[in-house]
Design an enzyme around this catalytic site. Structure first.
Site, short mmCIF file in Angstrom:
data_model
loop_
_atom_site.label_atom_id
_atom_site.label_comp_id
_atom_site.label_asym_id
_atom_site.label_seq_id
_atom_site.Cartn_x
_atom_site.Cartn_y
_atom_site.Cartn_z
N ASN A 265 0.13 -3.20 16.30
CA ASN A 265 0.34 -4.06 15.15
C ASN A 265 -0.97 -4.81 14.89
OD1 ASN A 265 0.93 -6.18 13.38
ND2 ASN A 265 3.03 -6.35 14.15
N ALA A 266 -1.56 -4.56 13.73
CA ALA A 266 -2.88 -5.12 13.44
C ALA A 266 -2.87 -6.65 13.49
CB ALA A 266 -3.35 -4.65 12.07
N ASP B 87 -2.88 1.87 13.97
CA ASP B 87 -1.80 1.86 12.98
C ASP B 87 -0.49 1.59 13.71
OD1 ASP B 87 -1.62 2.99 9.86
OD2 ASP B 87 0.28 3.07 10.96
N CYS C 44 -3.81 -3.18 -2.01
CA CYS C 44 -3.15 -2.39 -3.06
C CYS C 44 -1.96 -3.16 -3.65
CB CYS C 44 -2.73 -1.03 -2.51
SG CYS C 44 -1.63 -1.15 -1.11
N ASP D 158 -7.12 -1.70 5.61
CA ASP D 158 -6.48 -1.08 4.44
C ASP D 158 -4.96 -1.19 4.56
OD1 ASP D 158 -5.97 0.29 2.12
OD2 ASP D 158 -6.48 2.27 2.92
N ARG E 121 -13.98 6.17 0.06
CA ARG E 121 -14.34 6.60 1.42
C ARG E 121 -15.83 6.94 1.52
NH1 ARG E 121 -9.12 9.47 0.92
NH2 ARG E 121 -7.61 7.99 1.74
N PHE F 196 -4.96 -0.36 10.12
CA PHE F 196 -4.08 0.26 9.11
C PHE F 196 -4.66 1.64 8.76
CE2 PHE F 196 -4.36 -4.34 8.47
CZ PHE F 196 -3.03 -4.74 8.57
N1 SAH Z 1 -6.42 3.82 5.07
C1 SAH Z 1 -5.37 4.79 4.88
C2 SAH Z 1 -4.14 4.25 4.19
C3 SAH Z 1 -3.47 3.09 4.87
S1 SAH Z 1 -1.84 2.85 4.33
C4 SAH Z 1 -5.91 5.96 4.08
O1 SAH Z 1 -6.88 5.78 3.33
O2 SAH Z 1 -5.36 7.04 4.20
C5 SAH Z 1 -1.34 1.49 5.28
C6 SAH Z 1 -1.04 1.78 6.73
O3 SAH Z 1 -0.75 0.56 7.37
C7 SAH Z 1 0.18 2.66 6.98
O4 SAH Z 1 -0.21 3.78 7.72
C8 SAH Z 1 1.14 1.79 7.83
O5 SAH Z 1 1.79 2.52 8.85
C9 SAH Z 1 0.18 0.79 8.41
N2 SAH Z 1 0.74 -0.50 8.80
C10 SAH Z 1 1.66 -1.27 8.18
N3 SAH Z 1 1.84 -2.43 8.81
C11 SAH Z 1 1.00 -2.43 9.87
C12 SAH Z 1 0.68 -3.37 10.90
N4 SAH Z 1 1.28 -4.56 10.96
N5 SAH Z 1 -0.26 -3.03 11.81
C13 SAH Z 1 -0.89 -1.84 11.75
N6 SAH Z 1 -0.63 -0.92 10.79
C14 SAH Z 1 0.28 -1.20 9.87
#
Ligand code: SAH
Length: 390
Positions: free
Chosen positions: A273-274, A245, A334, A294, A207, A223
């Site tokens: 939805n991303a 998210d 990840c 992410d 970060r 995300f």
């Molecule tokens: N960047 C964050 C961690 C992200 S974890 C940190 O550092 O704290 C991944 C995230 O993606 C989760 O919150 C999950 O809800 C989200 N996610 C999963 N599929 C998704 C999608 N299709 N569109 C948007 N978000 C999504």
């Protein structure tokens, strides 16, 4: 002590320090070893290899805890190991929050302990470590005198070990909504209902890597979970930040976190939805200076690795298209099965399709409180790339 004998031709992996013994590496075992019991592992000619825990129903019947024949597995063992983990983290500068125990990388296979200042979250992901939970809790009590310990064993992988999924207190009950500090910022963490152990400590070093590139920038974070990267971006001087998210709960927490840090005027969060909106927004011609991605792990199985590759390519391509020339992509993966080289190749493919050129600023793994052990592939799982896109 019950003994498990390895086949004559045992894999170099085991002798080189990998703690897992697979079914097909075992020649024979003593009769009636209870699931969760401690065993000595020996070569076919009876040489001691290590001591570990046993589970006949697991694909990995033995995971080694020690290579020292004189080391007994008992309360003292767990106390010593946890002390060693803590000394290591402190030495690296993680005095408040850290992954205190990172399973295989700390010679405590399938044990995860996240330390959120005075609160601890535990995962015991195999039967043989699950049975030692009382000793582990005792060790934490004695080293840290914690305000609370919570178990987040609501993970499907436990079922492969014949264990049920569960969560709950391992100490006296306490308020599981806590606030932690990171890089001078504050974040709400929901230990009971947050994702995984509640918070992604594995990105805590990364970060900081966005500090310079977000100055004065319009930032999109997809995300975003509870908004950690996004709030860092605002704090580091971004002009505006949009986080998205798919989880409504995550977005609510992100909004709370923005307020907690006084950046609510710059940060906006949306449930979306991303995969859908990144495509739509690039069609609409939206542009950002920094796009951060992410996503969660896209696969845990080699059978569906192609799906993961397609997923990464898709979102990174969309992300690149949303960038102004000379903007920066901050992209993570990840998925353990996508190794660093493959990830970079996927980014190259995405850049080619998007007709963009990329210039690497930095390429990192998870933060140093999640140590990487060479030869134990599962310990190096996070890829974090910052690249200029033009
Ligand atoms: N960047 C964050 C961690 C992200 S974890 C940190 O550092 O704290 C991944 C995230 O993606 C989760 O919150 C999950 O809800 C989200 N996610 C999963 N599929 C998704 C999608 N299709 N569109 C948007 N978000 C999504």
């Amino acid at each position: 002590m019950a003994i498990v004998y390895l086949k004559k031709r045992i894999s170099a992996r085991v002798l080189n320090g990998h703690p897992w013994i697979f079914h097909n590496e075992i020649e024979n075992t003593d009769d009636d070893i209870p699931g969760g019991g401690i065993v000595d592992v020996c070569t076919h000619d009876k040489k001691f290899v290590g001591r570990g825990y046993f589970n006949p129903v697991s694909r990995i019947p033995v995971r080694l805890l020690s290579r020292d024949k004189s080391e007994e597995i008992n309360d003292v063992f767990f106390l010593k190991r946890i002390n060693r983990c803590w000394e290591y983290r402190k030495k690296l500068g993680y005095v408040e929050n850290c992954r205190l125990v990172f399973g295989e990388a700390d010679s405590l296979p399938q044990l995860i302990i996240d330390k959120f200042n005075d609160h601890f979250v535990i995962q015991t992901l195999a039967l043989g470590i699950d049975v030692w939970k009382p000793s582990i809790v005792k060790a934490l009590d004695s080293v840290f005198n914690p305000k609370g310990i919570y178990e987040r064993n609501d993970v499907p992988v436990r079922e492969l070990e014949g264990l049920s999924q569960k969560k709950g207190f391992l100490s006296h009950p306490f308020n599981t909504q806590i606030i932690i500090q990171e890089n001078g910022l504050q974040f709400n963490v929901d230990l009971e209902n947050g994702q995984k152990t509640g918070y992604f400590l594995d990105q805590q070093d990364n970060r900081r890597h966005i500090k310079n590139i977000v100055q004065g920038a319009e930032v999109l974070g997809a995300f975003c979970y509870t908004g950690t990267f996004e709030i860092h971006a605002a704090h580091f001087g971004a002009k505006s930040v949009l986080g998205i998210d798919i989880s409504e709960n995550a977005v609510l927490q992100a909004e709370k976190n923005a307020e907690l840090n006084g950046v609510q005027n710059k940060c906006h969060f949306e449930v979306a939805n991303a995969f859908d909106v990144l495509k739509q927004w690039s069609k609409e011609g939206r542009q950002y200076d920094v796009v951060m991605l992410d996503p969660p792990a896209f696969t845990k199985s080699r059978d569906t690795i192609q799906k993961a590759i397609t997923g990464y390519k898709e979102i990174n391509l969309r992300g690149m298209k949303l960038l102004r020339p000379g903007g920066f992509l901050v992209t993570s993966s990840c998925t353990n099965l996508v190794d660093p080289e493959l990830f970079l190749n996927i980014i190259d493919m995405a850049a080619k399709d998007a007709r963009k050129k990329i210039r690497q600023v930095t390429f990192q793994t998870q933060s140093a409180d999640h140590p990487v052990i060479r030869g134990i592939e599962s310990t190096r799982y996070l890829k974090f790339l910052v690249a200029e896109v033009s």
